[in-house]
Design a protein around this motif. Structure first.
Motif, short mmCIF file in Angstrom:
data_model
loop_
_atom_site.label_atom_id
_atom_site.label_comp_id
_atom_site.label_asym_id
_atom_site.label_seq_id
_atom_site.Cartn_x
_atom_site.Cartn_y
_atom_site.Cartn_z
N THR A 1 3.40 -5.40 0.37
CA THR A 1 3.30 -6.57 0.07
C THR A 1 1.97 -6.77 -0.63
O THR A 1 1.04 -6.00 -0.56
CB THR A 1 3.25 -7.58 1.35
N GLN A 2 2.05 -7.83 -1.45
CA GLN A 2 0.68 -8.25 -2.15
C GLN A 2 -0.44 -8.49 -1.28
O GLN A 2 -1.67 -8.19 -1.58
CB GLN A 2 0.82 -9.48 -2.74
N ASP A 3 -0.38 -9.00 0.07
CA ASP A 3 -1.42 -9.03 0.78
C ASP A 3 -1.69 -7.50 1.34
O ASP A 3 -3.21 -7.43 1.23
CB ASP A 3 -0.95 -9.63 2.22
N TYR A 4 -1.04 -6.62 1.56
CA TYR A 4 -1.25 -5.48 1.80
C TYR A 4 -2.11 -4.53 0.68
O TYR A 4 -3.35 -4.04 0.74
CB TYR A 4 -0.25 -4.42 2.19
N ILE A 5 -1.62 -4.57 -0.47
CA ILE A 5 -2.13 -4.14 -1.76
C ILE A 5 -3.61 -4.76 -2.06
O ILE A 5 -4.48 -4.07 -2.24
CB ILE A 5 -1.15 -4.67 -3.01
N HIS A 6 -3.80 -6.10 -1.99
CA HIS A 6 -5.10 -6.62 -2.26
C HIS A 6 -6.04 -6.10 -1.21
O HIS A 6 -7.13 -5.99 -1.50
CB HIS A 6 -4.97 -8.31 -2.30
N SER A 7 -5.58 -6.01 0.12
CA SER A 7 -6.47 -5.71 1.18
C SER A 7 -6.93 -4.07 1.08
O SER A 7 -8.16 -3.80 1.38
CB SER A 7 -5.76 -6.09 2.47
N PHE A 8 -6.03 -3.34 0.58
CA PHE A 8 -6.35 -1.86 0.06
C PHE A 8 -7.16 -1.93 -0.71
O PHE A 8 -8.20 -1.07 -0.76
CB PHE A 8 -5.07 -1.22 -0.08
N PHE A 9 -7.03 -2.55 -1.85
CA PHE A 9 -8.04 -2.22 -2.97
C PHE A 9 -9.39 -2.96 -2.72
O PHE A 9 -10.64 -2.51 -3.19
CB PHE A 9 -7.63 -2.80 -4.20
N GLN A 10 -9.48 -4.04 -1.82
CA GLN A 10 -10.67 -4.49 -1.22
C GLN A 10 -11.49 -3.63 -0.33
O GLN A 10 -12.51 -3.38 -0.49
CB GLN A 10 -10.50 -5.97 -0.56
N ALA A 11 -10.76 -3.04 0.57
CA ALA A 11 -11.20 -1.96 1.43
C ALA A 11 -11.79 -0.82 0.73
O ALA A 11 -12.73 0.15 1.24
CB ALA A 11 -10.39 -1.41 2.53
N ASN A 12 -11.10 -0.64 -0.53
CA ASN A 12 -11.53 0.78 -1.29
C ASN A 12 -12.40 0.33 -2.71
O ASN A 12 -12.07 1.18 -3.67
CB ASN A 12 -10.31 1.79 -1.39
N SER A 13 -12.94 -0.62 -2.64
CA SER A 13 -13.52 -1.44 -3.86
C SER A 13 -14.53 -0.36 -4.58
O SER A 13 -15.28 0.39 -3.80
CB SER A 13 -14.23 -2.69 -3.41
N GLY A 14 -14.18 -0.23 -5.81
CA GLY A 14 -14.89 0.62 -6.50
C GLY A 14 -14.46 2.06 -6.85
O GLY A 14 -14.95 2.75 -7.66
N LYS A 15 -13.41 2.33 -6.10
CA LYS A 15 -12.68 3.68 -6.32
C LYS A 15 -11.92 3.52 -7.53
O LYS A 15 -11.28 2.56 -8.01
CB LYS A 15 -11.95 3.94 -4.96
N GLU A 16 -11.70 4.65 -8.02
CA GLU A 16 -10.77 4.71 -9.53
C GLU A 16 -9.45 5.56 -9.05
O GLU A 16 -9.52 6.67 -8.29
CB GLU A 16 -11.64 5.53 -10.53
#
Length: 322
Positions: A131-146
């Motif tokens: 889901t979009q909520d999951y995707i945005h949460s995932f990238f927020q939790a891994n912010s700065g990763k490439e």
């Protein structure tokens, strides 16, 4: 602002703004989806529907030769995400520098338009499998990763060396075996490679080259860095075979952002895309694969076909509620 009929100027590029939401979202939190499409309207339609979230902006490039698909863009509307269709369209050829040029066109266009937390490069036959909520949460939790994948192993290293060590000419015609242009240029292409092998010619290795799938998710910082490296990339990779599978990995590996690579030591894992190279090149997901898709911890999957309408419907229902 009305949907489906708006044009906006973005300095050097005129963008066709197909849909615009009126809700203001903090630009730092927004994501840019950069889509390269040339066929499969049904899959593209589902992809846009599943990305239709106020936290997203969508940039769509349709191959210059895909006239019928481009004509259908007026049917593509989003309710929440801003959807931009690029009128400056390249002819994109397999294994050719045109792939790289198109990725740069999307990156530069989006970066001029706004600043984003992440830039996601997708094909028009990809779909989210979260889901979009999951995707945005995932990238927020891994912010700065490439989120860039690397193909490891001796087989891939041998293939990489083959592609970067010699000059490959007439790459636009490599996959057009029935065309007159291919018939005319194939002998020249092959003779040039034979001569380079005979004289043991090797191109200069300016940096440590790496290889992997071109679909990735990168930060604002690395996006700007990659854009700054464009002159070197175009010059060095113009006569390289399949440069779209080499240039991002190479620039990232030789950059200050190297330490931020997600799962750098795991083969084809870092970009969080589910792709099956064992059953196809790559494999096209079928209805019987539904359980495998929904059980995956990846964020996106490729590739899908319009012939698998029921699978597309089930994926769309599961992750967007539509």
């Amino acid at each position: 602002m009305s949907n489906c009929d708006t044009m906006v100027s973005s300095k050097q590029t005129i963008l066709y703004l197909i849909s615009s939401n009126a809700t203001s979202i903090n630009s730092v939190m927004k994501h840019a989806y950069l889509i390269i499409a040339h066929n499969e309207y049904l899959v593209l339609q589902a992809l846009l529907s599943m990305l239709d979230d106020e936290r997203n902006d969508i940039y769509l490039h349709i191959d210059h030769r895909s006239t019928e698909l481009y004509k259908k863009t007026y049917l593509l509307c989003t309710q929440k995400a801003q959807l931009f269709v690029l009128p400056d369209r390249n002819k994109v050829y397999w294994g050719d520098i045109s792939q790289v040029e198109t990725e740069y066109l999307l990156l530069e266009t989006a970066a001029r338009q706004n600043s984003y937390a992440y830039y996601h490069l997708l094909s028009g036959v990809d779909l989210p499998i979260q889901t979009q909520d999951y995707i945005h949460s995932f990238f927020q939790a891994n912010s700065g990763k490439e989120f860039v994948s690397y193909w490891l192993g001796s087989r891939h290293q041998k293939d990489l060396d083959r592609k970067i060590s010699r000059y490959y000419f007439f790459t636009k015609s490599l996959k057009r075996s029935n065309s007159k242009w291919h018939i005319a240029t194939a002998p020249c292409h092959n003779i040039a490679l034979i001569i380079q092998k005979l004289i043991r010619f090797r191109r200069k290795q300016e940096v440590e080259f790496k290889k992997g799938p071109n679909w990735c998710s990168i930060t604002q910082g690395f996006c700007q860095y990659l854009i700054e490296k464009k002159p070197f990339v175009i010059r060095r990779f113009k006569y390289t075979l399949c440069p779209d599978e080499i240039f991002v990995q190479t620039i990232l590996w030789n950059s200050p952002f190297k330490e931020n690579i997600y799962k750098a030591n795991e083969d084809d894992a870092g970009n969080m895309r589910l792709t099956d190279w064992n059953r196809g090149n790559p494999y096209t997901w079928k209805l019987q694969d539904y359980n495998e898709l929904i059980a995956s911890d990846k964020l996106f999957a490729r590739k899908f076909s319009s012939q698998e309408k029921e699978l597309i419907k089930q994926i769309e229902t599961a992750y967007s509620g539509k």
